[in-house]
Design an enzyme around this catalytic site. Structure first.
Site, PDB file in Angstrom:
ATOM      1  CD  GLU A 220      -1.316  -0.260   3.665  1.00  0.00           C
ATOM      2  OE1 GLU A 220      -2.093   0.680   3.842  1.00  0.00           O
ATOM      3  OE2 GLU A 220      -1.306  -1.281   4.376  1.00  0.00           O
TER       4      GLU A 220
ATOM      5  CB  CYS B  49      -2.636  -4.235   6.552  1.00  0.00           C
ATOM      6  SG  CYS B  49      -2.049  -2.603   6.977  1.00  0.00           S
TER       7      CYS B  49
ATOM      8  CG  HIS C 295      -2.752  -6.244  10.590  1.00  0.00           C
ATOM      9  ND1 HIS C 295      -1.544  -5.997   9.967  1.00  0.00           N
ATOM     10  CD2 HIS C 295      -3.333  -5.025  10.773  1.00  0.00           C
ATOM     11  CE1 HIS C 295      -1.414  -4.699   9.776  1.00  0.00           C
ATOM     12  NE2 HIS C 295      -2.479  -4.086  10.261  1.00  0.00           N
TER      13      HIS C 295
END
Ligand code: CAA
Length: 386
Positions: A79, A111, A233
């Site tokens: 990203e 993400c 994450h």
């Protein structure tokens, strides 16, 4: 046929800042950054480093002449891309001397990008037996100097070779996913730094985790007591812990303490590197495999989250003997040999950007792959032979 991660490579820049020094420079009580956010160090990429050079560094660790010839898919999830048209993957063809008979492209969904790439690679291998896929997560997390997000910056890349009969982790067919149009985090094309509604983004992350966790358990009739390890994450290490806390009442005290202990092992590297954006979940996996007390054939529940927002929980299984397929010493040496820089040095680097017709002085380059010049607004890359 079992399909999964056969090799894992990791790169993070050679410079870092100390989070206590950052707190002091920003007039913040250090405990807020080290305990409240849960970070110790933050990687600082050099101006000649970007998602292409970091992807090349990570992938170069796991490629051999032998495995390269079977690669037919190359996906970079990012990203913080350097071009709105040309994908990072195409630059890697020359830098890594990859075969040209491949599908190569870039994936973006904050993400979540690397997870999309990994699942796509799994499906590709299922329909192309004997072939391999290279999936790379590469990002520079940038919010800006003196912003609330500054303490959650970081940089690095994770490279995964996906194949049949993998040596590290088998990807199972069990997964649940969720997409909603949410304004928690975004980076318009004009901006080098991200914008975030910080507290709101935390809420959405937690909401996605809890919804997906419940959906997964219901869909696959899973008893939560039977979960071995949950990996998250990790935008900053406190975030995953907060999500883990939401299931405390669903499990016995003993099981919860065990999950917490395993989570602590999964964040050891992230604490000293920072946010890798789309690579963060896979850095957590790597950290857990290196530092954790991993059982034979242990099952993993992987929570992937990309703001905007897409989330997924899928399951995987650790392959016994996985440690032989990871360069554990090399990764530890890379982390230990990094150099601490001062907050003012970091600020100078942060504000340095190569412009059109700049040529990078090779004597300043520390890694193997680097941005060598920008000509006619085209970024050109080189490799220093080692
Ligand atoms: N000692 C210990 N803890 C302290 C403390 C001290 N002296 N002072 C404060 N704290 C604690 C606070 O109590 C708080 O803890 P809780 O979250 O448990 O309540 C914690 O430190 C953080 O304090 P604040 O909430 O006041 O911090 P902040 O307002 O400065 O912002 C942030 C924190 C929202 C994470 C901000 O850094 C930010 O916007 N980061 C970027 C966005 C982000 O990372 N979002 C995560 C979800 S989105 C995602 O995951 C995608 C992605 O990768 C970006």
């Amino acid at each position: 046929m079992s399909i999964g991660i056969d090799k894992l490579g990791f790169y993070t820049p050679k410079n870092y800042i100390d989070i206590v020094e950052l707190a002091e420079a920003r007039d913040v009580e250090p405990g807020k950054f080290t305990i409240g956010i849960g970070q110790d160090k933050q990687a600082v990429p050099n101006p000649y480093e970007d998602v292409v050079t970091m992807a090349a560094e990570a992938a170069n660790q796991i490629l051999t002449e032998d495995n390269k010839k079977d690669i037919e898919l190359v996906i970079v999830g990012t990203e913080s891309s350097i071009d709105e048209s040309k994908s990072s993957s195409t630059f890697l063809m020359d830098l890594l001397d990859l075969p040209n008979e491949v599908r190569a492209f870039e994936i973006k969904q904050a993400c979540y990008g690397a997870t999309a790439g990994l699942q796509m690679a799994k499906d590709f291998i299922a329909t192309h037996p004997g072939k391999k896929a290279l999936v790379i997560a590469s990002d520079i997390a940038k919010y800006g100097i003196k912003t609330a997000g500054e303490v959650t910056q970081g940089a690095g890349a994770i490279a995964m070779l996906v194949s049949e009969n993998p040596q590290i982790v088998e990807l199972e067919d069990k997964s649940v996913y969720l997409t909603k149009n949410v304004g928690d985090f975004w980076r318009p094309t004009f901006s080098k730094t991200a914008f975030a509604r910080g507290k709101y983004s935390n809420e959405i992350y937690m909401d996605f985790f809890k919804t997906l966790f419940d959906n997964y358990n219901q869909k696959f009739d899973q008893d939560v007591e039977n979960i071995d390890t949950l990996l998250f994450h990790i935008p900053y290490t406190k975030m995953g812990r907060k999500a883990l806390n939401t299931i405390e009442s669903d499990v016995s005290e003993e099981k919860f303490n065990d999950l917490v202990e395993r989570y602590q092992k999964s964040i050891e590297i992230s604490r000293s590197v920072g946010n890798l954006y789309t690579g963060s979940l896979y850095l957590g996996l790597l950290s857990y495999l290196i530092n954790g007390d991993v059982k034979d054939n242990e099952s993993l529940m992987m929570f992937s989250y990309g703001s905007g927002a897409v989330g997924e929980i899928y399951s995987a299984k650790v392959v016994s003997g996985f440690e032989k397929a990871i360069d554990i010493e090399g990764i530890k040496n890379m982390l230990d040999s990094r150099k601490k820089i001062s907050i003012s040095e970091y600020e100078t680097i942060f504000n340095t950007e190569y412009k059109n017709y700049d040529v990078v002085n090779i004597d300043t380059v520390e890694g193997e792959f680097y941005l060598s010049e920008i000509t006619e607004n085209e970024r050109l890359y080189s490799r220093i032979s080692k």
